[in-house]
Design an enzyme around this catalytic site. Sequence first.
Site, PDB file in Angstrom:
ATOM      1  N   GLY A   1     -28.772 -74.320 -12.586  1.00 36.83           N
ATOM      2  CA  GLY A   1     -28.111 -74.182 -13.873  1.00 36.83           C
ATOM      3  C   GLY A   1     -26.862 -73.341 -13.742  1.00 36.83           C
ATOM      4  N   PHE A   2     -26.869 -72.170 -14.369  1.00 38.42           N
ATOM      5  CA  PHE A   2     -25.738 -71.248 -14.368  1.00 38.42           C
ATOM      6  C   PHE A   2     -24.487 -71.914 -14.943  1.00 38.42           C
ATOM      7  CE2 PHE A   2     -28.630 -69.891 -11.040  1.00 38.42           C
ATOM      8  CZ  PHE A   2     -28.835 -68.562 -11.374  1.00 38.42           C
ATOM      9  N   HIS A   3     -24.660 -72.490 -16.147  1.00 39.93           N
ATOM     10  CA  HIS A   3     -23.543 -73.114 -16.838  1.00 39.93           C
ATOM     11  C   HIS A   3     -23.889 -73.274 -18.313  1.00 39.93           C
ATOM     12  CE1 HIS A   3     -26.064 -76.638 -15.757  1.00 39.93           C
ATOM     13  NE2 HIS A   3     -25.670 -77.102 -16.938  1.00 39.93           N
ATOM     14  N   ALA A   4     -22.875 -73.645 -19.073  1.00 38.43           N
ATOM     15  CA  ALA A   4     -23.033 -74.026 -20.475  1.00 38.43           C
ATOM     16  C   ALA A   4     -22.299 -75.350 -20.652  1.00 38.43           C
ATOM     17  CB  ALA A   4     -22.448 -72.958 -21.397  1.00 38.43           C
TER      18      ALA A   4
ATOM     19  N   ARG B   1     -27.242 -71.577 -19.703  1.00 37.05           N
ATOM     20  CA  ARG B   1     -28.607 -71.843 -19.279  1.00 37.05           C
ATOM     21  C   ARG B   1     -28.760 -71.632 -17.782  1.00 37.05           C
ATOM     22  NH1 ARG B   1     -27.816 -77.188 -21.505  1.00 37.05           N
ATOM     23  NH2 ARG B   1     -26.533 -75.888 -22.807  1.00 37.05           N
TER      24      ARG B   1
END
Length: 136
Positions: free
Chosen positions: A47-50, A95
């Site tokens: 993840g580690f993004h929006a 997220r």
Amino acid sequence: MNYKLIDFNVVGDHRGKLVALESLDLIPFSINRIYYIYDTKEGISRGFHAHLDLEQVAVCVKGSCDFILDNGENRKIVHLDSPNTGLHIFGITWREMHNFSEDCVLLVIASEKYDESDYIRDYNKFKGIVEDGKEK
């Protein structure tokens, strides 16, 4: 926080169980993409993004994992461990996915096809967008 848990209707008998998901019903958007994550390695997070516009419903159809959801002000951990529950993520929400069980199969249902321009991959840029209250 821009998420909600969805309890799916389960139909079952001596043969087993079935969950049916339909666009604009339990899934609150038109489905344009479905993918799944499996065979994750111990200690690896994803993840580690929006997203600017994308909505998703994530379901652990097997095993478990933790989502960290962040709206720029608060962070919430949501543990998924049931094929009967979906996590609907909407709005500009950071997220991260952590603690995948060895047997985890994470199904993701998305409102749009893959579009790299919809991703926010830098947390500081995400925070700036949230603070400005507009999409950059």
